[in-house]
Enzyme design. Sequence first.
Site, short mmCIF file in Angstrom:
data_model
loop_
_atom_site.label_atom_id
_atom_site.label_comp_id
_atom_site.label_asym_id
_atom_site.label_seq_id
_atom_site.Cartn_x
_atom_site.Cartn_y
_atom_site.Cartn_z
N HIS A 23 64.03 32.89 40.03
CA HIS A 23 64.61 31.43 39.51
C HIS A 23 63.64 31.03 38.45
CE1 HIS A 23 60.93 29.63 41.58
NE2 HIS A 23 60.80 30.98 42.57
N GLY A 69 61.20 48.78 21.97
CA GLY A 69 59.65 47.78 21.20
C GLY A 69 60.12 47.22 20.17
N HIS A 117 64.19 43.23 26.47
CA HIS A 117 64.65 44.25 27.38
C HIS A 117 64.22 44.01 28.11
CE1 HIS A 117 66.04 49.04 28.42
NE2 HIS A 117 66.00 48.26 28.35
#
Length: 225
Positions: free
Chosen positions: A141, A74, A150
């Site tokens: 995709h 975060g 992250h």
Amino acid sequence: MCKEKIVLLGGGGHCASVIDSILEKDIYSEIVVLDNDNSLFLPGGIHVIGNDEELPLLYQEGFHHAFITVGSIGDCSVRKKLFQKIEDIGFFIPNIIDKSATVSKWSNLGRGIYVGKMAVINSKVEIDNCAIINTGAILEHDCKIGEFVHVSTGAKLCGGVEVGCETHVGAGTVIKEYTKVGAHCLIGAGSVVIKSVDNHFMQYGCPAHKSSYKIQTKIEDRNEI
């Protein structure tokens, strides 16, 4: 061909994962770590040799590759600051991709990205600089991942998902196809996200719902490693 030498910035748990990926591929002749804590135990007998003030000297000594191994949940301020610092000095910033990961040749990756064990990056995925795609994460995709994102362990992003810069996608999260998650967000572990998420918000649950807590972007001026 002479192998390069690399500096890793940050000596915690994420660093240990990155070192393991590097050692398995045997791509560097020498690895050193910078951190404020020189007592850290790291794989392969690798040692902490100082903090980020050593970077200019290390560059002069032939360490021309550098990689950010500070983790984040975060708050990406330290990673951002260090990325800018090594870029300004002139270091080459590689991608570190574990040999067990699958990365489509039709994907497009920036710089300083870590792709962990058994992660899957599928066709036409775009990943911006200094993102972490952690162990077992799946990016289907056409996903678009912003810088310093992250995507944590075991998260699954279905086709066409977009994640804005500096967002943390918690472990085991599932994000529905073509959903947009904004910048500076925090998605709690195990969440199922089926609707778009605005910038600076926390969401969690199944299905994910918005927390009343709004995430503020932090600015750090101090040395961190």
